[in-house]
Design an enzyme around this catalytic site. Structure first.
Site, PDB file in Angstrom:
ATOM      1  N   ASN A 107       0.837  -1.201   0.000  1.00 19.44           N
ATOM      2  CA  ASN A 107       0.000   0.000   0.000  1.00 19.44           C
ATOM      3  C   ASN A 107       0.870   1.249   0.000  1.00 19.44           C
ATOM      4  O   ASN A 107       1.957   1.278   0.571  1.00 19.44           O
ATOM      5  CB  ASN A 107      -0.967  -0.014   1.193  1.00 19.44           C
ATOM      6  CG  ASN A 107      -0.426   0.694   2.421  1.00 19.44           C
ATOM      7  OD1 ASN A 107      -0.502   1.916   2.532  1.00 19.44           O
ATOM      8  ND2 ASN A 107       0.145  -0.076   3.345  1.00 19.44           N
ATOM      9  N   PHE A 111      -1.716   8.115   4.272  1.00 21.53           N
ATOM     10  CA  PHE A 111      -2.477   8.732   5.379  1.00 21.53           C
ATOM     11  C   PHE A 111      -3.783   9.368   4.887  1.00 21.53           C
ATOM     12  O   PHE A 111      -4.140  10.470   5.297  1.00 21.53           O
ATOM     13  CB  PHE A 111      -1.650   9.807   6.087  1.00 21.53           C
ATOM     14  CG  PHE A 111      -0.714   9.297   7.148  1.00 21.53           C
ATOM     15  CD1 PHE A 111      -0.604   7.952   7.453  1.00 21.53           C
ATOM     16  CD2 PHE A 111       0.079  10.191   7.865  1.00 21.53           C
ATOM     17  CE1 PHE A 111       0.279   7.510   8.436  1.00 21.53           C
ATOM     18  CE2 PHE A 111       0.959   9.762   8.855  1.00 21.53           C
ATOM     19  CZ  PHE A 111       1.060   8.411   9.135  1.00 21.53           C
ATOM     20  N   SER A 170       5.239   5.299   8.879  1.00 18.66           N
ATOM     21  CA  SER A 170       4.628   5.062   7.569  1.00 18.66           C
ATOM     22  C   SER A 170       5.632   5.426   6.484  1.00 18.66           C
ATOM     23  O   SER A 170       6.210   6.512   6.515  1.00 18.66           O
ATOM     24  CB  SER A 170       3.370   5.901   7.390  1.00 18.66           C
ATOM     25  OG  SER A 170       3.005   5.903   6.021  1.00 18.66           O
ATOM     26  N   ASN A 172       4.864   6.109   3.525  1.00 18.10           N
ATOM     27  CA  ASN A 172       4.140   6.782   2.446  1.00 18.10           C
ATOM     28  C   ASN A 172       3.945   8.279   2.638  1.00 18.10           C
ATOM     29  O   ASN A 172       3.274   8.923   1.841  1.00 18.10           O
ATOM     30  CB  ASN A 172       2.790   6.093   2.233  1.00 18.10           C
ATOM     31  CG  ASN A 172       2.972   4.629   1.866  1.00 18.10           C
ATOM     32  OD1 ASN A 172       3.767   4.315   0.986  1.00 18.10           O
ATOM     33  ND2 ASN A 172       2.281   3.748   2.547  1.00 18.10           N
ATOM     34  N   THR A 173       4.489   8.832   3.706  1.00 22.06           N
ATOM     35  CA  THR A 173       4.495  10.283   3.881  1.00 22.06           C
ATOM     36  C   THR A 173       5.956  10.711   3.859  1.00 22.06           C
ATOM     37  O   THR A 173       6.714  10.343   4.764  1.00 22.06           O
ATOM     38  CB  THR A 173       3.819  10.696   5.209  1.00 22.06           C
ATOM     39  OG1 THR A 173       2.442  10.314   5.158  1.00 22.06           O
ATOM     40  CG2 THR A 173       3.917  12.197   5.437  1.00 22.06           C
ATOM     41  N   LYS A 206       5.040   3.568  17.326  1.00 23.28           N
ATOM     42  CA  LYS A 206       5.095   2.551  16.265  1.00 23.28           C
ATOM     43  C   LYS A 206       6.276   2.801  15.339  1.00 23.28           C
ATOM     44  O   LYS A 206       6.408   3.890  14.776  1.00 23.28           O
ATOM     45  CB  LYS A 206       3.795   2.545  15.470  1.00 23.28           C
ATOM     46  CG  LYS A 206       3.731   1.428  14.437  1.00 23.28           C
ATOM     47  CD  LYS A 206       2.325   1.210  13.966  1.00 23.28           C
ATOM     48  CE  LYS A 206       2.243   0.125  12.906  1.00 23.28           C
ATOM     49  NZ  LYS A 206       0.868  -0.057  12.447  1.00 23.28           N
ATOM     50  N   ASN A 235       5.696  -1.431  11.478  1.00 18.03           N
ATOM     51  CA  ASN A 235       4.898  -0.973  10.341  1.00 18.03           C
ATOM     52  C   ASN A 235       5.264  -1.796   9.079  1.00 18.03           C
ATOM     53  O   ASN A 235       6.008  -2.765   9.167  1.00 18.03           O
ATOM     54  CB  ASN A 235       5.156   0.528  10.126  1.00 18.03           C
ATOM     55  CG  ASN A 235       3.919   1.255   9.645  1.00 18.03           C
ATOM     56  OD1 ASN A 235       3.283   0.820   8.682  1.00 18.03           O
ATOM     57  ND2 ASN A 235       3.568   2.355  10.293  1.00 18.03           N
TER      58      ASN A 235
HETATM   59  C1  LIG Z   1      -3.718  -0.812   3.573  1.00 22.88           C
HETATM   60  C2  LIG Z   1      -2.897  -0.560   4.802  1.00 22.88           C
HETATM   61  C3  LIG Z   1      -2.991   0.649   5.448  1.00 22.88           C
HETATM   62  C4  LIG Z   1      -2.244   0.892   6.606  1.00 22.88           C
HETATM   63  N1  LIG Z   1      -2.354   2.094   7.239  1.00 22.88           N
HETATM   64  C5  LIG Z   1      -1.685   2.303   8.401  1.00 22.88           C
HETATM   65  C6  LIG Z   1      -1.847   3.518   9.120  1.00 22.88           C
HETATM   66  O1  LIG Z   1      -2.613   4.397   8.736  1.00 22.88           O
HETATM   67  N2  LIG Z   1      -1.124   3.681  10.255  1.00 22.88           N
HETATM   68  C7  LIG Z   1      -0.276   2.723  10.730  1.00 22.88           C
HETATM   69  O2  LIG Z   1       0.335   2.902  11.779  1.00 22.88           O
HETATM   70  N3  LIG Z   1      -0.119   1.548  10.072  1.00 22.88           N
HETATM   71  C8  LIG Z   1      -0.809   1.319   8.942  1.00 22.88           C
HETATM   72  N4  LIG Z   1      -0.662   0.126   8.275  1.00 22.88           N
HETATM   73  C9  LIG Z   1       0.310  -0.874   8.792  1.00 22.88           C
HETATM   74  C10 LIG Z   1      -0.345  -1.947   9.650  1.00 22.88           C
HETATM   75  O3  LIG Z   1      -0.891  -1.387  10.818  1.00 22.88           O
HETATM   76  C11 LIG Z   1       0.691  -3.021  10.043  1.00 22.88           C
HETATM   77  O4  LIG Z   1       1.694  -2.426  10.823  1.00 22.88           O
HETATM   78  C12 LIG Z   1       1.326  -3.702   8.832  1.00 22.88           C
HETATM   79  O5  LIG Z   1       0.391  -3.880   7.800  1.00 22.88           O
HETATM   80  C13 LIG Z   1       1.913  -5.074   9.191  1.00 22.88           C
HETATM   81  O6  LIG Z   1       0.917  -5.944   9.684  1.00 22.88           O
HETATM   82  P1  LIG Z   1       0.193  -7.059   8.766  1.00 22.88           P
HETATM   83  O7  LIG Z   1       1.276  -7.816   8.070  1.00 22.88           O
HETATM   84  O8  LIG Z   1      -0.611  -7.883   9.718  1.00 22.88           O
HETATM   85  O9  LIG Z   1      -0.670  -6.297   7.814  1.00 22.88           O
HETATM   86  C14 LIG Z   1      -1.402  -0.125   7.119  1.00 22.88           C
HETATM   87  C15 LIG Z   1      -1.337  -1.359   6.458  1.00 22.88           C
HETATM   88  C16 LIG Z   1      -2.069  -1.599   5.321  1.00 22.88           C
HETATM   89  C17 LIG Z   1      -1.975  -2.943   4.651  1.00 22.88           C
END
Ligand SMILES: Cc1cc2nc3c(=O)[nH]c(=O)nc-3n(C[C@H](O)[C@H](O)[C@H](O)COP(=O)(O)O)c2cc1C
Length: 343
Positions: A107, A111, A170, A172-173, A206, A235
């Site tokens: 992704n 944000f 993140s 992405n920012t 985080k 993350n």
């Molecule tokens: C589509 C998407 C959006 C995410 N948005 C955020 C976010 O806004 N803030 C954040 O701290 N982590 C965000 N994450 C990261 C997740 O909270 C997590 O740390 C990461 O996906 C690893 O866990 P997983 O393998 O179980 O998905 C996002 C992940 C995905 C897939």
């Protein structure tokens, strides 16, 4: 079971549309049953009582639309957000990709969220309801004072949150992850803790999984010094392990199964660096009870997931918590807390 039947139809949709549909479905679904508070998986972390160690990671419910529905599916906590002060559109679409062959996700949402005012209004209506609600806070991309954004978010959201998570990881920012650097991080956390006020909810931090050993030591030291509630590790990654999916080359953060090994390793690194002096929340590639149990044995007091829910549906909470009960008995532990870091 139901989700397994529906999945081909869900996967035929563009991923962001499928996600919106999932949020609507959760909003309309019967309330469900919260996990029982005094069951065998009950645990205490950062002064908070949780019915089990499994939570929903940030990003699934960015705008705090369905925290109670998720708690009703059996998750022990839900982390909503990331929420920024002002509404933000995020990056251009497409920006969310299923890597089905890899059971992963990439992704670059950036944000996207409806902003603090709307989330605050929503969450105010649920004040006093049971359930552990984490609020994950971020800074607006165009802000000229990102530290002030985090401080504002901490002040505004503290009365509504069981805990706050400062997300500086993140990918992405642009420039956000530089806030993990030693000098910047200390100042940021001081501002957040000050804004949250005395007696406010614990503050979690985080971090990214793409840190160097020296960064890990510095972050651990600062977090312990400041008395943070926990470190959320981790993350999404900007690294690309070998992948099979045609979306492997997309820019953004990688999550799900291909992140598992790296997320486990960085959790172990943080366990070593902190010596257990601060709780850790293990996130990244957790999809089964065995994954969750391995993360707990490696030092996680809590675990979270997001990507696995895309592949398995929300029933995953009950599958994993039931499995954890079995694994705890199998390995002779009387509580989750006793198993933390026991590998
Ligand atoms: C589509 C998407 C959006 C995410 N948005 C955020 C976010 O806004 N803030 C954040 O701290 N982590 C965000 N994450 C990261 C997740 O909270 C997590 O740390 C990461 O996906 C690893 O866990 P997983 O393998 O179980 O998905 C996002 C992940 C995905 C897939």
């Amino acid at each position: 079971m139901l989700y397994r039947l529906l999945r081909p139809a869900v996967f035929a949709l563009e991923p962001e549309r499928a996600h919106r549909l999932a949020i609507h479905a959760l909003r309309l679904a019967p309330a469900g049953q919260h996990a029982v508070q005094d069951g065998p998986l009950g645990t205490r972390v950062a002064g908070l009582a949780l019915p089990n160690p499994l939570g929903v990671a940030a990003g699934f419910d960015k705008d705090a639309e369905v925290p109670d529905a998720l708690l009703g599916r059996g998750f022990g906590h839900v982390e909503v957000g990331s929420i920024t002060p002002l509404p933000q559109a995020g990056n251009l679409r497409p920006r969310l990709f299923r890597l089905a062959e890899d059971r992963g996700v990439i992704n670059r949402m950036g944000f996207n969220n409806a902003g603090a005012e709307l989330a605050h209004a929503r969450l105010r209506t649920r004040m006093g309801r049971p359930g552990v609600l984490g609020i994950n806070i971020g800074a607006n991309k165009d802000s000229d004072d990102r530290v002030a954004d985090y401080a504002l978010m901490a002040e505004v959201m503290a009365p509504l949150a069981t805990y706050l998570t400062v997300n500086v990881s993140s990918p992405n920012t642009p420039g956000l992850r530089a806030l993990q650097d030693e000098g910047a991080l200390a100042g940021l956390l001081d501002a957040v803790l000050d804004a949250r006020g005395e007696g406010g909810p614990p503050v979690f931090l985080k971090v990214a999984p793409d840190l160097e050993p020296a960064d890990i030591d510095a972050i651990a030291r600062i977090a312990i010094d400041r008395g943070l509630g926990a470190l959320v590790v981790a993350n999404t990654t900007i690294a690309r392990p070998p992948l099979r999916s045609r979306h492997a080359g997309e820019a953004g953060g990688l999550s799900g199964a291909p992140l598992k090994t790296k997320a486990l390793q960085i959790l172990r690194d943080f366990r070593r660096a902190t010596g257990g002096a601060i709780p850790l929340v293990g996130v990244g590639g957790i999809a089964t009870a065995e994954d969750a149990w391995q993360r707990i044995r490696a030092g996680a007091s809590l675990v979270q997931l997001y990507s696995a829910m895309i592949y398995a549906g929300p029933g995953i909470a009950r599958d994993i918590t039931r499995g954890l009960e079995r694994l705890m008995v199998r390995d002779g532990f009387a509580s989750i807390a006793e198993a933390v870091g026991s590998e």
